[in-house]
Design a protein around this motif. Structure first.
Motif, PDB file in Angstrom:
ATOM      1  N   GLY A  43       0.792  -1.219   0.000  1.00  0.00           N
ATOM      2  CA  GLY A  43       0.000   0.000   0.000  1.00  0.00           C
ATOM      3  C   GLY A  43       0.822   1.265   0.000  1.00  0.00           C
ATOM      4  N   ASN A  53      -3.522   0.345  -3.377  1.00  0.00           N
ATOM      5  CA  ASN A  53      -3.845  -0.983  -2.861  1.00  0.00           C
ATOM      6  C   ASN A  53      -2.863  -2.034  -3.380  1.00  0.00           C
ATOM      7  OD1 ASN A  53      -4.600  -1.220  -5.520  1.00  0.00           O
ATOM      8  ND2 ASN A  53      -6.598  -2.171  -5.112  1.00  0.00           N
ATOM      9  N   PRO A 108      -3.394  -7.418  -5.360  1.00  0.00           N
ATOM     10  CA  PRO A 108      -3.630  -6.177  -4.604  1.00  0.00           C
ATOM     11  C   PRO A 108      -4.604  -6.396  -3.454  1.00  0.00           C
ATOM     12  CG  PRO A 108      -4.951  -6.185  -6.588  1.00  0.00           C
ATOM     13  CD  PRO A 108      -4.118  -7.423  -6.650  1.00  0.00           C
ATOM     14  N   MET A 109      -4.551  -5.489  -2.485  1.00  0.00           N
ATOM     15  CA  MET A 109      -5.529  -5.512  -1.385  1.00  0.00           C
ATOM     16  C   MET A 109      -6.906  -5.122  -1.912  1.00  0.00           C
ATOM     17  SD  MET A 109      -3.342  -3.696   1.692  1.00  0.00           S
ATOM     18  CE  MET A 109      -2.888  -2.278   0.692  1.00  0.00           C
ATOM     19  N   SER A 110      -7.926  -5.407  -1.121  1.00  0.00           N
ATOM     20  CA  SER A 110      -9.283  -5.024  -1.533  1.00  0.00           C
ATOM     21  C   SER A 110      -9.526  -3.544  -1.321  1.00  0.00           C
ATOM     22  CB  SER A 110     -10.315  -5.837  -0.742  1.00  0.00           C
ATOM     23  OG  SER A 110     -10.206  -5.542   0.645  1.00  0.00           O
ATOM     24  N   VAL A 111      -8.697  -2.916  -0.483  1.00  0.00           N
ATOM     25  CA  VAL A 111      -8.872  -1.500  -0.129  1.00  0.00           C
ATOM     26  C   VAL A 111      -7.526  -0.795  -0.248  1.00  0.00           C
ATOM     27  CG1 VAL A 111      -9.507   0.109   1.726  1.00  0.00           C
ATOM     28  CG2 VAL A 111     -10.729  -2.057   1.501  1.00  0.00           C
ATOM     29  N   SER A 112      -7.540   0.429  -0.743  1.00  0.00           N
ATOM     30  CA  SER A 112      -6.321   1.240  -0.743  1.00  0.00           C
ATOM     31  C   SER A 112      -6.003   1.665   0.685  1.00  0.00           C
ATOM     32  CB  SER A 112      -6.510   2.473  -1.633  1.00  0.00           C
ATOM     33  OG  SER A 112      -6.748   2.075  -2.968  1.00  0.00           O
ATOM     34  N   ARG A 113      -4.724   1.596   1.064  1.00  0.00           N
ATOM     35  CA  ARG A 113      -4.360   1.903   2.448  1.00  0.00           C
ATOM     36  C   ARG A 113      -3.017   2.629   2.482  1.00  0.00           C
ATOM     37  NH1 ARG A 113      -7.276  -1.672   5.945  1.00  0.00           N
ATOM     38  NH2 ARG A 113      -8.212  -3.412   4.780  1.00  0.00           N
ATOM     39  N   ASP A 140      -7.777   5.575   3.522  1.00  0.00           N
ATOM     40  CA  ASP A 140      -8.081   5.269   2.122  1.00  0.00           C
ATOM     41  C   ASP A 140      -8.396   6.512   1.294  1.00  0.00           C
ATOM     42  OD1 ASP A 140     -10.582   6.049   2.961  1.00  0.00           O
ATOM     43  OD2 ASP A 140     -11.599   4.193   2.391  1.00  0.00           O
TER      44      ASP A 140
END
Length: 563
Positions: A373, A382, A399-404, A423
Protein backbone atom coordinates in the motif's frame (compact mmCIF):
# COMPACT_ATOMS: atom_id res chain seq x y z
CA UNK A 1 36.40 47.44 73.52
CA UNK A 2 34.95 44.66 71.31
CA UNK A 3 36.60 41.25 71.61
CA UNK A 4 37.61 39.17 68.59
CA UNK A 5 38.30 35.44 68.07
CA UNK A 6 41.74 34.36 66.97
CA UNK A 7 41.62 31.35 64.60
CA UNK A 8 44.82 29.50 63.80
CA UNK A 9 44.00 27.67 60.55
CA UNK A 10 46.88 25.18 60.86
CA UNK A 11 46.03 24.24 64.43
CA UNK A 12 44.80 20.70 63.66
CA UNK A 13 47.70 19.74 61.37
CA UNK A 14 50.33 21.21 63.71
CA UNK A 15 48.82 19.43 66.69
CA UNK A 16 48.81 16.08 64.83
CA UNK A 17 52.46 16.57 63.89
CA UNK A 18 53.30 17.04 67.57
CA UNK A 19 51.33 13.91 68.45
CA UNK A 20 53.25 11.99 65.75
CA UNK A 21 56.50 13.17 67.34
CA UNK A 22 55.28 11.87 70.69
CA UNK A 23 54.56 8.51 69.04
CA UNK A 24 57.96 8.35 67.33
CA UNK A 25 59.66 9.09 70.66
CA UNK A 26 57.22 6.78 72.46
CA UNK A 27 56.23 9.63 74.79
CA UNK A 28 52.96 9.57 76.72
CA UNK A 29 51.97 6.31 74.99
CA UNK A 30 49.44 4.57 77.21
CA UNK A 31 48.77 1.33 75.36
CA UNK A 32 50.65 -1.28 73.32
CA UNK A 33 48.65 -3.11 70.65
CA UNK A 34 49.92 -6.65 70.15
CA UNK A 35 49.20 -8.49 66.88
CA UNK A 36 51.19 -11.62 66.18
CA UNK A 37 54.88 -10.79 66.57
CA UNK A 38 54.32 -7.02 66.44
CA UNK A 39 54.11 -4.68 69.42
CA UNK A 40 52.66 -1.32 68.36
CA UNK A 41 52.81 1.58 70.90
CA UNK A 42 49.94 4.08 70.65
CA UNK A 43 47.77 6.62 72.42
CA UNK A 44 44.29 5.56 73.49
CA UNK A 45 42.93 9.03 72.72
CA UNK A 46 44.13 8.92 69.10
CA UNK A 47 42.89 5.37 68.48
CA UNK A 48 39.49 6.16 70.02
CA UNK A 49 39.17 9.38 68.02
CA UNK A 50 39.66 7.64 64.67
CA UNK A 51 38.24 4.14 65.19
CA UNK A 52 34.80 3.33 66.59
CA UNK A 53 36.15 -0.13 67.41
CA UNK A 54 38.81 1.31 69.75
CA UNK A 55 36.39 3.93 71.04
CA UNK A 56 34.08 1.17 72.26
CA UNK A 57 37.03 -0.83 73.65
CA UNK A 58 38.59 2.00 75.66
CA UNK A 59 35.43 3.75 76.88
CA UNK A 60 33.49 0.83 78.28
CA UNK A 61 33.91 -1.29 81.38
CA UNK A 62 35.92 -4.06 79.75
CA UNK A 63 39.33 -5.46 80.60
CA UNK A 64 41.07 -3.81 77.64
CA UNK A 65 39.98 -0.32 78.76
CA UNK A 66 42.67 -0.21 81.47
CA UNK A 67 45.24 -2.78 80.35
CA UNK A 68 48.59 -1.44 79.17
CA UNK A 69 48.88 -4.18 76.56
CA UNK A 70 45.96 -5.21 74.34
CA UNK A 71 46.16 -8.28 72.12
CA UNK A 72 44.08 -8.37 68.93
CA UNK A 73 43.72 -11.82 67.47
CA UNK A 74 42.87 -12.94 63.91
CA UNK A 75 44.20 -9.80 62.30
CA UNK A 76 47.06 -9.23 59.89
CA UNK A 77 49.88 -7.65 61.90
CA UNK A 78 51.41 -5.69 59.03
CA UNK A 79 48.02 -4.30 57.96
CA UNK A 80 47.20 -3.30 61.55
CA UNK A 81 50.54 -1.50 61.92
CA UNK A 82 49.94 0.43 58.69
CA UNK A 83 46.43 1.38 59.81
CA UNK A 84 47.56 2.59 63.24
CA UNK A 85 50.18 4.72 61.47
CA UNK A 86 47.37 6.05 59.24
CA UNK A 87 45.42 7.09 62.34
CA UNK A 88 48.22 9.55 63.11
CA UNK A 89 49.11 10.67 59.58
CA UNK A 90 45.93 10.30 57.51
CA UNK A 91 48.06 8.57 54.87
CA UNK A 92 47.91 4.90 53.89
CA UNK A 93 49.70 3.18 51.04
CA UNK A 94 47.64 0.54 49.24
CA UNK A 95 48.91 -1.97 46.71
CA UNK A 96 47.59 -5.05 44.96
CA UNK A 97 49.50 -7.13 47.50
CA UNK A 98 48.08 -5.57 50.67
CA UNK A 99 44.72 -4.05 49.75
CA UNK A 100 42.54 -6.99 50.83
CA UNK A 101 44.38 -7.37 54.17
CA UNK A 102 44.19 -3.61 54.80
CA UNK A 103 40.53 -3.44 53.84
CA UNK A 104 39.46 -6.37 56.02
CA UNK A 105 41.42 -4.93 58.99
CA UNK A 106 39.92 -1.47 58.43
CA UNK A 107 36.49 -3.06 58.24
CA UNK A 108 36.98 -4.70 61.62
CA UNK A 109 38.20 -1.41 63.12
CA UNK A 110 35.21 0.41 61.55
CA UNK A 111 37.39 2.82 59.59
CA UNK A 112 34.85 3.63 56.88
CA UNK A 113 37.02 6.04 54.84
CA UNK A 114 39.72 3.36 54.56
CA UNK A 115 37.17 0.70 53.64
CA UNK A 116 35.78 2.98 50.91
CA UNK A 117 39.27 3.70 49.61
CA UNK A 118 40.05 -0.03 49.52
CA UNK A 119 36.81 -0.76 47.66
CA UNK A 120 37.57 1.96 45.11
CA UNK A 121 41.06 0.53 44.64
CA UNK A 122 39.70 -2.98 44.00
CA UNK A 123 37.04 -1.67 41.60
CA UNK A 124 39.83 -0.30 39.43
CA UNK A 125 41.59 -3.68 39.52
CA UNK A 126 38.60 -5.71 38.26
CA UNK A 127 39.62 -8.14 35.53
CA UNK A 128 38.14 -11.41 34.17
CA UNK A 129 40.83 -13.29 36.08
CA UNK A 130 40.03 -11.79 39.51
CA UNK A 131 36.45 -10.48 39.53
CA UNK A 132 34.97 -13.65 41.06
CA UNK A 133 37.54 -13.55 43.86
CA UNK A 134 36.89 -9.87 44.52
CA UNK A 135 33.15 -10.54 44.49
CA UNK A 136 33.56 -13.31 47.08
CA UNK A 137 35.82 -11.09 49.22
CA UNK A 138 33.32 -8.24 49.07
CA UNK A 139 30.53 -10.60 50.12
CA UNK A 140 32.60 -11.83 53.08
CA UNK A 141 33.37 -8.27 54.18
CA UNK A 142 29.78 -7.04 53.59
CA UNK A 143 31.09 -4.40 51.18
CA UNK A 144 27.86 -4.10 49.23
CA UNK A 145 28.99 -1.50 46.70
CA UNK A 146 32.12 -3.49 45.83
CA UNK A 147 30.09 -6.70 45.60
CA UNK A 148 27.65 -5.08 43.19
CA UNK A 149 30.44 -3.69 41.00
CA UNK A 150 32.26 -7.03 40.90
CA UNK A 151 29.03 -8.89 40.15
CA UNK A 152 28.08 -6.53 37.34
CA UNK A 153 31.61 -6.83 35.93
CA UNK A 154 31.37 -10.64 36.10
CA UNK A 155 28.03 -10.63 34.29
CA UNK A 156 29.29 -8.21 31.64
CA UNK A 157 32.55 -10.08 30.90
CA UNK A 158 31.33 -13.63 31.46
CA UNK A 159 32.70 -15.06 28.21
CA UNK A 160 36.21 -14.17 29.45
CA UNK A 161 35.53 -14.95 33.11
CA UNK A 162 34.52 -18.55 32.35
CA UNK A 163 37.97 -19.25 30.84
CA UNK A 164 39.86 -18.26 34.00
CA UNK A 165 40.93 -20.33 36.99
CA UNK A 166 38.55 -18.65 39.45
CA UNK A 167 35.55 -19.93 37.48
CA UNK A 168 36.44 -23.62 37.71
CA UNK A 169 37.04 -23.19 41.46
CA UNK A 170 33.47 -22.03 42.08
CA UNK A 171 31.03 -24.07 44.15
CA UNK A 172 28.23 -25.86 42.28
CA UNK A 173 25.56 -23.46 43.60
CA UNK A 174 27.56 -20.45 42.41
CA UNK A 175 27.82 -21.91 38.90
CA UNK A 176 24.04 -22.45 38.87
CA UNK A 177 23.55 -18.83 39.91
CA UNK A 178 25.73 -17.54 37.07
CA UNK A 179 24.51 -19.73 34.21
CA UNK A 180 20.90 -19.34 35.35
CA UNK A 181 21.00 -15.54 35.48
CA UNK A 182 18.93 -13.49 33.07
CA UNK A 183 21.59 -10.76 33.19
CA UNK A 184 24.63 -12.77 32.10
CA UNK A 185 26.11 -11.23 28.96
CA UNK A 186 26.64 -14.00 26.40
CA UNK A 187 26.13 -14.05 22.64
CA UNK A 188 24.08 -17.25 22.82
CA UNK A 189 23.03 -20.17 25.00
CA UNK A 190 25.82 -22.17 23.36
CA UNK A 191 28.36 -20.09 25.31
CA UNK A 192 26.74 -21.04 28.61
CA UNK A 193 26.70 -24.70 27.62
CA UNK A 194 30.43 -24.42 26.94
CA UNK A 195 30.94 -22.80 30.38
CA UNK A 196 29.07 -25.64 32.03
CA UNK A 197 31.35 -28.20 30.33
CA UNK A 198 34.49 -26.28 31.35
CA UNK A 199 33.43 -26.35 35.01
CA UNK A 200 32.40 -30.02 35.05
CA UNK A 201 35.46 -31.28 33.18
CA UNK A 202 37.80 -29.57 35.66
CA UNK A 203 36.86 -32.31 38.13
CA UNK A 204 34.68 -34.62 36.07
CA UNK A 205 34.46 -37.61 38.38
CA UNK A 206 33.18 -35.45 41.23
CA UNK A 207 31.09 -32.98 39.26
CA UNK A 208 29.32 -34.96 36.54
CA UNK A 209 26.57 -35.86 39.03
CA UNK A 210 25.48 -32.21 38.84
CA UNK A 211 24.91 -32.27 35.06
CA UNK A 212 21.07 -32.57 35.13
CA UNK A 213 20.60 -29.55 37.39
CA UNK A 214 23.26 -27.51 35.62
CA UNK A 215 21.66 -28.30 32.26
CA UNK A 216 18.26 -27.19 33.59
CA UNK A 217 19.66 -23.65 33.85
CA UNK A 218 20.57 -23.63 30.14
CA UNK A 219 17.68 -22.41 27.95
CA UNK A 220 17.92 -25.29 25.51
CA UNK A 221 14.92 -24.20 23.43
CA UNK A 222 16.83 -21.06 22.49
CA UNK A 223 19.61 -23.12 20.92
CA UNK A 224 19.37 -24.10 17.27
CA UNK A 225 18.16 -27.66 16.65
CA UNK A 226 21.40 -28.29 14.75
CA UNK A 227 23.51 -27.36 17.78
CA UNK A 228 21.30 -29.48 20.04
CA UNK A 229 21.67 -32.52 17.77
CA UNK A 230 25.33 -32.14 16.79
CA UNK A 231 26.99 -30.72 19.91
CA UNK A 232 24.75 -31.24 22.94
CA UNK A 233 23.08 -34.60 22.41
CA UNK A 234 26.33 -36.25 21.27
CA UNK A 235 28.32 -35.12 24.32
CA UNK A 236 29.23 -38.06 26.57
CA UNK A 237 28.25 -36.13 29.70
CA UNK A 238 24.76 -35.81 28.22
CA UNK A 239 24.05 -39.05 26.38
CA UNK A 240 25.20 -41.17 29.32
CA UNK A 241 22.87 -39.36 31.71
CA UNK A 242 19.16 -40.19 31.39
CA UNK A 243 17.76 -37.02 33.07
CA UNK A 244 19.90 -34.92 30.69
CA UNK A 245 18.65 -36.93 27.71
CA UNK A 246 15.06 -36.18 28.73
CA UNK A 247 15.81 -32.45 28.73
CA UNK A 248 17.32 -32.66 25.24
CA UNK A 249 14.32 -34.64 23.90
CA UNK A 250 11.96 -31.99 25.30
CA UNK A 251 13.97 -29.22 23.61
CA UNK A 252 14.02 -31.08 20.29
CA UNK A 253 10.26 -31.61 20.52
CA UNK A 254 9.87 -27.87 20.91
CA UNK A 255 11.64 -27.35 17.58
CA UNK A 256 9.81 -30.19 15.80
CA UNK A 257 6.27 -29.34 16.95
CA UNK A 258 5.96 -25.54 16.95
CA UNK A 259 2.16 -25.66 17.21
CA UNK A 260 2.46 -27.39 20.60
CA UNK A 261 5.05 -25.05 22.04
CA UNK A 262 4.36 -24.41 25.71
CA UNK A 263 4.97 -21.13 27.50
CA UNK A 264 8.73 -21.19 28.07
CA UNK A 265 11.37 -18.95 29.56
CA UNK A 266 12.12 -15.98 27.31
CA UNK A 267 15.61 -15.62 25.89
CA UNK A 268 18.19 -13.96 28.12
CA UNK A 269 18.46 -10.22 27.79
CA UNK A 270 21.86 -10.45 26.12
CA UNK A 271 20.66 -12.98 23.52
CA UNK A 272 17.46 -11.15 22.57
CA UNK A 273 19.21 -8.89 20.11
CA UNK A 274 18.40 -5.18 19.86
CA UNK A 275 15.68 -2.83 18.79
CA UNK A 276 16.55 -0.29 16.11
CA UNK A 277 14.58 2.96 15.78
CA UNK A 278 15.09 4.47 12.35
CA UNK A 279 14.27 7.97 11.18
CA UNK A 280 10.84 9.57 11.65
CA UNK A 281 9.54 13.09 12.02
CA UNK A 282 11.12 15.25 14.71
CA UNK A 283 11.33 18.94 15.55
CA UNK A 284 13.79 19.45 12.72
CA UNK A 285 11.21 18.06 10.24
CA UNK A 286 13.00 14.78 9.74
CA UNK A 287 15.16 12.64 12.03
CA UNK A 288 17.99 10.91 10.19
CA UNK A 289 19.53 9.15 13.17
CA UNK A 290 19.34 5.44 13.96
CA UNK A 291 19.17 4.47 17.62
CA UNK A 292 19.67 1.02 19.15
CA UNK A 293 18.07 -0.23 22.37
CA UNK A 294 19.88 -2.62 24.71
CA UNK A 295 17.41 -4.23 27.11
CA UNK A 296 20.21 -5.34 29.48
CA UNK A 297 21.13 -1.77 30.34
CA UNK A 298 17.75 -0.25 29.39
CA UNK A 299 19.32 2.36 27.14
CA UNK A 300 19.05 3.77 23.62
CA UNK A 301 22.29 4.69 21.87
CA UNK A 302 22.67 6.53 18.58
CA UNK A 303 24.71 4.27 16.30
CA UNK A 304 24.37 5.59 12.73
CA UNK A 305 22.80 8.13 10.38
CA UNK A 306 20.52 7.58 7.40
CA UNK A 307 21.90 8.76 4.06
CA UNK A 308 19.36 11.59 3.93
CA UNK A 309 15.91 12.74 4.92
CA UNK A 310 13.23 10.09 4.44
CA UNK A 311 9.75 10.05 6.03
CA UNK A 312 6.89 7.51 6.06
CA UNK A 313 9.09 4.70 4.75
CA UNK A 314 9.07 0.99 5.54
CA UNK A 315 11.82 -1.26 6.87
CA UNK A 316 12.39 -5.01 6.69
CA UNK A 317 15.16 -7.02 8.38
CA UNK A 318 16.85 -9.84 6.45
CA UNK A 319 20.04 -11.47 7.80
CA UNK A 320 20.91 -8.55 10.09
CA UNK A 321 20.48 -6.09 7.21
CA UNK A 322 17.88 -3.31 7.35
CA UNK A 323 16.14 -2.62 4.05
CA UNK A 324 14.66 0.89 3.95
CA UNK A 325 11.92 1.09 1.32
CA UNK A 326 10.16 4.10 -0.22
CA UNK A 327 8.98 7.09 1.80
CA UNK A 328 9.23 10.75 0.93
CA UNK A 329 12.02 13.29 1.24
CA UNK A 330 9.73 16.24 1.96
CA UNK A 331 9.31 17.18 -1.69
CA UNK A 332 8.60 13.97 -3.56
CA UNK A 333 7.57 10.39 -2.95
CA UNK A 334 10.41 7.89 -3.34
CA UNK A 335 10.73 4.43 -4.86
CA UNK A 336 14.36 3.99 -3.82
CA UNK A 337 15.53 1.18 -1.55
CA UNK A 338 18.66 1.28 0.62
CA UNK A 339 20.29 -1.44 2.69
CA UNK A 340 21.96 -0.79 6.07
CA UNK A 341 24.40 -3.46 7.19
CA UNK A 342 24.14 -3.53 11.00
CA UNK A 343 27.50 -5.32 11.32
CA UNK A 344 29.57 -2.86 9.28
CA UNK A 345 27.24 0.15 9.71
CA UNK A 346 27.45 0.87 5.98
CA UNK A 347 24.78 1.69 3.40
CA UNK A 348 24.29 0.27 -0.10
CA UNK A 349 21.75 1.00 -2.85
CA UNK A 350 19.25 -1.70 -3.85
CA UNK A 351 16.90 -2.02 -6.87
CA UNK A 352 13.89 0.31 -6.42
CA UNK A 353 10.26 -0.70 -5.98
CA UNK A 354 8.18 -0.36 -9.13
CA UNK A 355 5.79 2.16 -7.56
CA UNK A 356 6.78 5.28 -5.64
CA UNK A 357 5.30 4.86 -2.14
CA UNK A 358 5.14 6.68 1.18
CA UNK A 359 2.98 5.60 4.11
CA UNK A 360 3.57 1.97 3.12
CA UNK A 361 4.06 -1.07 5.32
CA UNK A 362 6.95 -3.51 4.87
CA UNK A 363 7.31 -7.01 6.30
CA UNK A 364 9.10 -10.30 5.68
CA UNK A 365 6.88 -13.33 4.95
CA UNK A 366 8.38 -16.80 4.43
CA UNK A 367 11.66 -15.35 3.17
CA UNK A 368 10.79 -12.50 0.78
CA UNK A 369 9.87 -8.99 1.88
CA UNK A 370 6.67 -7.24 0.84
CA UNK A 371 5.92 -3.54 0.26
CA UNK A 372 2.23 -2.93 0.98
CA UNK A 373 0.00 0.00 0.00
CA UNK A 374 0.92 3.60 0.73
CA UNK A 375 0.50 6.76 -1.35
CA UNK A 376 2.32 7.60 -4.58
CA UNK A 377 2.00 11.37 -4.27
CA UNK A 378 -1.29 11.50 -6.15
CA UNK A 379 -3.44 8.61 -4.98
CA UNK A 380 -3.85 6.00 -2.28
CA UNK A 381 -2.55 2.54 -3.22
CA UNK A 382 -3.84 -0.98 -2.86
CA UNK A 383 -0.95 -2.54 -4.79
CA UNK A 384 1.57 -4.87 -3.19
CA UNK A 385 5.10 -5.74 -4.33
CA UNK A 386 7.33 -8.65 -3.36
CA UNK A 387 11.13 -8.70 -3.47
CA UNK A 388 12.62 -11.56 -5.45
CA UNK A 389 16.23 -11.96 -4.19
CA UNK A 390 17.21 -14.32 -7.02
CA UNK A 391 16.09 -11.94 -9.76
CA UNK A 392 16.96 -8.89 -7.59
CA UNK A 393 13.68 -7.31 -8.64
CA UNK A 394 10.29 -6.35 -7.24
CA UNK A 395 7.19 -8.06 -8.64
CA UNK A 396 3.52 -7.29 -8.08
CA UNK A 397 1.35 -9.78 -6.21
CA UNK A 398 -2.42 -9.64 -5.68
CA UNK A 399 -3.63 -6.18 -4.60
CA UNK A 400 -5.53 -5.51 -1.38
CA UNK A 401 -9.28 -5.02 -1.53
CA UNK A 402 -8.87 -1.50 -0.13
CA UNK A 403 -6.32 1.24 -0.74
CA UNK A 404 -4.36 1.90 2.45
CA UNK A 405 -1.76 4.47 3.46
CA UNK A 406 -0.21 4.75 6.97
CA UNK A 407 -1.12 1.08 7.15
CA UNK A 408 0.07 -1.32 9.84
CA UNK A 409 1.67 -4.47 8.43
CA UNK A 410 2.77 -7.62 10.27
CA UNK A 411 3.21 -11.37 9.79
CA UNK A 412 1.44 -13.99 11.90
CA UNK A 413 1.22 -17.73 11.22
CA UNK A 414 2.66 -17.41 7.69
CA UNK A 415 0.16 -14.77 6.62
CA UNK A 416 0.65 -11.08 5.94
CA UNK A 417 -1.81 -8.72 7.68
CA UNK A 418 -2.70 -5.19 6.57
CA UNK A 419 -4.35 -3.31 9.42
CA UNK A 420 -6.23 0.01 9.30
CA UNK A 421 -4.64 3.00 7.61
CA UNK A 422 -6.32 5.68 5.45
CA UNK A 423 -8.08 5.27 2.12
CA UNK A 424 -8.44 8.92 1.15
CA UNK A 425 -11.85 9.51 2.68
CA UNK A 426 -11.36 8.27 6.24
CA UNK A 427 -9.30 6.16 8.58
CA UNK A 428 -10.07 2.46 8.39
CA UNK A 429 -11.21 -0.23 10.80
CA UNK A 430 -10.88 -2.96 8.20
CA UNK A 431 -8.21 -5.66 8.25
CA UNK A 432 -7.19 -8.15 5.56
CA UNK A 433 -4.61 -10.91 5.32
CA UNK A 434 -2.57 -12.30 2.43
CA UNK A 435 -1.81 -15.96 1.82
CA UNK A 436 1.33 -16.30 -0.34
CA UNK A 437 0.35 -19.84 -1.39
CA UNK A 438 -2.93 -18.76 -2.97
CA UNK A 439 -1.89 -15.18 -3.79
CA UNK A 440 -5.16 -13.92 -2.30
CA UNK A 441 -6.22 -11.34 0.28
CA UNK A 442 -9.02 -12.27 2.70
CA UNK A 443 -11.02 -9.89 4.87
CA UNK A 444 -10.73 -10.36 8.64
CA UNK A 445 -12.89 -9.04 11.46
CA UNK A 446 -12.60 -5.23 11.69
CA UNK A 447 -11.06 -3.45 14.66
CA UNK A 448 -13.25 -1.69 17.20
CA UNK A 449 -11.73 1.68 16.20
CA UNK A 450 -10.66 3.35 13.01
CA UNK A 451 -6.90 3.68 13.08
CA UNK A 452 -4.65 5.59 10.71
CA UNK A 453 -0.97 5.75 11.61
CA UNK A 454 -1.51 2.56 13.60
CA UNK A 455 1.34 0.61 15.13
CA UNK A 456 1.13 -3.14 14.63
CA UNK A 457 3.06 -5.93 16.33
CA UNK A 458 2.85 -9.68 16.77
CA UNK A 459 3.38 -11.25 20.18
CA UNK A 460 2.73 -14.92 20.76
CA UNK A 461 -0.37 -16.03 18.86
CA UNK A 462 -1.89 -12.56 18.61
CA UNK A 463 -1.71 -9.46 16.45
CA UNK A 464 -1.83 -6.11 18.24
CA UNK A 465 -3.11 -2.79 16.87
CA UNK A 466 -1.73 0.08 18.93
CA UNK A 467 -2.48 3.81 19.00
CA UNK A 468 -2.97 5.76 15.79
CA UNK A 469 -5.59 8.40 14.93
CA UNK A 470 -9.12 8.68 13.60
CA UNK A 471 -9.77 11.80 11.52
CA UNK A 472 -12.01 12.40 8.50
CA UNK A 473 -10.13 13.61 5.42
CA UNK A 474 -11.82 17.01 5.69
CA UNK A 475 -10.83 17.49 9.33
CA UNK A 476 -7.18 17.74 10.32
CA UNK A 477 -8.01 17.61 14.04
CA UNK A 478 -7.24 13.96 14.69
CA UNK A 479 -8.58 11.97 17.59
CA UNK A 480 -5.43 10.36 18.86
CA UNK A 481 -5.57 7.02 20.61
CA UNK A 482 -3.74 5.38 23.48
CA UNK A 483 -5.98 2.31 23.15
CA UNK A 484 -4.74 -1.16 22.19
CA UNK A 485 -6.63 -4.13 20.79
CA UNK A 486 -5.58 -7.69 20.12
CA UNK A 487 -6.59 -9.99 17.27
CA UNK A 488 -6.79 -13.78 17.43
CA UNK A 489 -6.70 -15.48 14.01
CA UNK A 490 -8.19 -18.62 15.59
CA UNK A 491 -11.39 -16.87 16.63
CA UNK A 492 -11.23 -13.98 14.12
CA UNK A 493 -12.00 -11.57 16.96
CA UNK A 494 -10.52 -8.37 18.38
CA UNK A 495 -10.27 -7.81 22.14
CA UNK A 496 -9.49 -4.54 23.95
CA UNK A 497 -6.44 -4.82 26.22
CA UNK A 498 -4.65 -2.35 28.51
CA UNK A 499 -4.10 1.12 27.06
CA UNK A 500 -0.74 2.87 26.82
CA UNK A 501 0.09 5.66 29.24
CA UNK A 502 -0.31 8.36 26.54
CA UNK A 503 -1.88 8.66 23.07
CA UNK A 504 0.60 7.80 20.31
CA UNK A 505 -0.02 8.43 16.63
CA UNK A 506 2.57 7.09 14.16
CA UNK A 507 4.05 4.97 16.96
CA UNK A 508 6.92 2.55 16.35
CA UNK A 509 6.05 -0.97 17.50
CA UNK A 510 8.26 -4.02 17.84
CA UNK A 511 8.54 -7.19 19.91
CA UNK A 512 11.57 -8.04 22.05
CA UNK A 513 11.75 -10.92 24.51
CA UNK A 514 8.02 -11.58 24.55
CA UNK A 515 7.14 -7.93 25.23
CA UNK A 516 5.75 -5.31 22.86
CA UNK A 517 7.61 -2.01 22.78
CA UNK A 518 5.85 1.22 21.83
CA UNK A 519 8.41 3.87 20.91
CA UNK A 520 7.89 7.57 20.28
CA UNK A 521 4.92 8.83 18.28
CA UNK A 522 2.93 12.04 18.31
CA UNK A 523 0.55 12.96 21.13
CA UNK A 524 -1.12 15.96 19.46
CA UNK A 525 1.40 18.47 20.76
CA UNK A 526 4.88 17.05 20.52
CA UNK A 527 7.04 14.33 19.03
CA UNK A 528 7.54 11.82 21.82
CA UNK A 529 10.78 10.32 23.04
CA UNK A 530 9.04 8.20 25.68
CA UNK A 531 8.81 4.42 25.28
CA UNK A 532 6.86 1.75 27.11
CA UNK A 533 6.67 -2.03 27.00
CA UNK A 534 3.63 -4.31 27.24
CA UNK A 535 3.64 -7.64 29.04
CA UNK A 536 0.90 -9.89 27.59
CA UNK A 537 0.96 -12.08 30.71
CA UNK A 538 0.14 -9.28 33.15
CA UNK A 539 -1.68 -7.05 30.62
CA UNK A 540 0.36 -4.07 31.83
CA UNK A 541 2.45 -1.33 30.23
CA UNK A 542 5.73 -0.29 31.87
CA UNK A 543 7.86 2.74 31.05
CA UNK A 544 11.32 2.01 29.68
CA UNK A 545 14.24 4.25 28.72
CA UNK A 546 13.32 7.09 26.33
CA UNK A 547 14.73 7.63 22.87
CA UNK A 548 17.46 10.23 22.57
CA UNK A 549 15.38 12.06 19.92
CA UNK A 550 11.62 12.55 20.11
CA UNK A 551 10.17 11.21 16.87
CA UNK A 552 6.95 10.05 15.23
CA UNK A 553 6.79 7.62 12.34
CA UNK A 554 10.09 6.00 13.27
CA UNK A 555 10.24 2.40 12.14
CA UNK A 556 11.27 0.11 15.01
CA UNK A 557 12.63 -3.32 14.11
CA UNK A 558 14.32 -6.20 15.88
CA UNK A 559 17.82 -7.28 14.87
CA UNK A 560 19.05 -10.53 16.36
CA UNK A 561 22.46 -10.92 17.99
CA UNK A 562 25.37 -10.48 15.61
CA UNK A 563 27.18 -13.78 16.14
Amino acid sequence: MDGSDFIYLNHASCTMKKIQEHLQNQQLCDVVIIAGPKRIPAHRLVLSSVSDYFKAMFNNDVRESHEEEVTISDVDADALEKIISYMYTGRLEMSEENVERVLSTANMLQLHPVVDAGCNFLMKQLHPSNCLGIRAFADLQSCHRLYKEAHVYTMEHFTDVMRNQEFVMLHFNQVCELVGSDDVNVPSEMTLFEALLIWVKHSEAERKQHMPELLSHIRLTHMSKEFLADRVQTNSLINQNLPCEHQIIAAMSYHMLPARRPCLKPPRKSTMGHLYAIGGMDNSKGATSIERYDVRINQWTQIAQMTGRRLQFGVAVLEDKLYVVGGRDGLKTLNSVECFNSRTKTWSVMPPVATHRHGLGVAVLSGPMYAVGGHDGWSYLNTVERWDPQARAWNYVAPMSVSRSTVGVAVLFDKLYAVGGRDGSSCLRSVECFDPHTNKWTNCAPMSKRRGGVGVGVCGAHLYAIGGHDAPASNQMSKLSESVERYSPKTDQWTIVASMSVPRDAVGICVLGGHLYACGGYDGQSYLSTCESYDPQSNEWTKVAPLNTGRAGAVVVHVRNLL
